[in-house]
Design a protein around this motif. Structure first.
Motif, PDB file in Angstrom:
ATOM      1  N   PRO A 112       0.809  -1.216   0.000  1.00 38.30           N
ATOM      2  CA  PRO A 112       0.000   0.000   0.000  1.00 38.30           C
ATOM      3  C   PRO A 112       0.849   1.276   0.000  1.00 38.30           C
ATOM      4  O   PRO A 112       1.998   1.273   0.435  1.00 38.30           O
ATOM      5  CB  PRO A 112      -0.801  -0.100   1.294  1.00 38.30           C
ATOM      6  N   ARG A 113       0.250   2.347  -0.484  1.00 39.39           N
ATOM      7  CA  ARG A 113       0.915   3.651  -0.431  1.00 39.39           C
ATOM      8  C   ARG A 113       0.851   4.154   1.004  1.00 39.39           C
ATOM      9  O   ARG A 113      -0.192   4.100   1.648  1.00 39.39           O
ATOM     10  CB  ARG A 113       0.226   4.639  -1.366  1.00 39.39           C
ATOM     11  N   VAL A 114       1.983   4.659   1.505  1.00 34.85           N
ATOM     12  CA  VAL A 114       2.036   5.166   2.877  1.00 34.85           C
ATOM     13  C   VAL A 114       2.182   6.678   2.935  1.00 34.85           C
ATOM     14  O   VAL A 114       2.037   7.271   4.007  1.00 34.85           O
ATOM     15  CB  VAL A 114       3.163   4.488   3.691  1.00 34.85           C
ATOM     16  N   GLY A 115       2.467   7.310   1.798  1.00 34.66           N
ATOM     17  CA  GLY A 115       2.602   8.758   1.789  1.00 34.66           C
ATOM     18  C   GLY A 115       2.603   9.306   0.384  1.00 34.66           C
ATOM     19  O   GLY A 115       2.837   8.590  -0.588  1.00 34.66           O
ATOM     20  N   ARG A 116       2.339  10.605   0.286  1.00 34.22           N
ATOM     21  CA  ARG A 116       2.276  11.263  -1.028  1.00 34.22           C
ATOM     22  C   ARG A 116       2.805  12.670  -0.892  1.00 34.22           C
ATOM     23  O   ARG A 116       2.411  13.395   0.022  1.00 34.22           O
ATOM     24  CB  ARG A 116       0.824  11.284  -1.522  1.00 34.22           C
ATOM     25  N   GLY A 117       3.702  13.056  -1.780  1.00 31.78           N
ATOM     26  CA  GLY A 117       4.209  14.418  -1.835  1.00 31.78           C
ATOM     27  C   GLY A 117       3.777  15.068  -3.127  1.00 31.78           C
ATOM     28  O   GLY A 117       2.862  14.593  -3.800  1.00 31.78           O
ATOM     29  N   VAL A 137       5.241   7.285  -1.688  1.00 31.61           N
ATOM     30  CA  VAL A 137       6.058   6.295  -0.991  1.00 31.61           C
ATOM     31  C   VAL A 137       5.169   5.091  -0.718  1.00 31.61           C
ATOM     32  O   VAL A 137       4.050   5.230  -0.222  1.00 31.61           O
ATOM     33  CB  VAL A 137       6.637   6.858   0.323  1.00 31.61           C
ATOM     34  N   PHE A 138       5.688   3.917  -1.067  1.00 29.74           N
ATOM     35  CA  PHE A 138       4.951   2.672  -0.899  1.00 29.74           C
ATOM     36  C   PHE A 138       5.693   1.739   0.038  1.00 29.74           C
ATOM     37  O   PHE A 138       6.927   1.703   0.050  1.00 29.74           O
ATOM     38  CB  PHE A 138       4.789   1.963  -2.257  1.00 29.74           C
TER      39      PHE A 138
END
Length: 88
Positions: free
Chosen positions: A27-32, A37-38
């Protein structure tokens, strides 16, 4: 209003790496603004599995390439310089 860049999706099948290792995205854990970030798992030839974080950059338009590529290179250098037992 700011332009929202397209989100690059990770591959759904395991990605074969060098040295007989494979990478399976979770799963994706963050987005900028330019990347996501996966959570992922690297599995070695001997079956050893290790959870890692993988930063997947969005597709860059050709007219933004000269601006974005140095920033990506700097982010890679900065990440490679981090040495901490709780960070992979």
């Amino acid at each position: 209003m700011a332009r929202v860049p397209p989100t690059t999706l990770p591959p759904s099948a395991p990605v074969e790496l060098d040295d007989r290792r494979s990478l399976l995205f979770g799963p994706r854990v963050g987005r900028g603004t330019r990347a996501s970030v996966f959570r992922a798992v690297i599995e070695g030839a001997s079956g050893v599995r290790r959870t890692v974080a993988v930063k997947l950059f969005d597709v860059v338009a050709s007219d933004e390439r000269d601006l974005v590529m140095p920033r990506i290179a700097r982010a890679i250098r900065d990440a490679a310089a981090i040495h901490h037992p709780k960070i992979v």
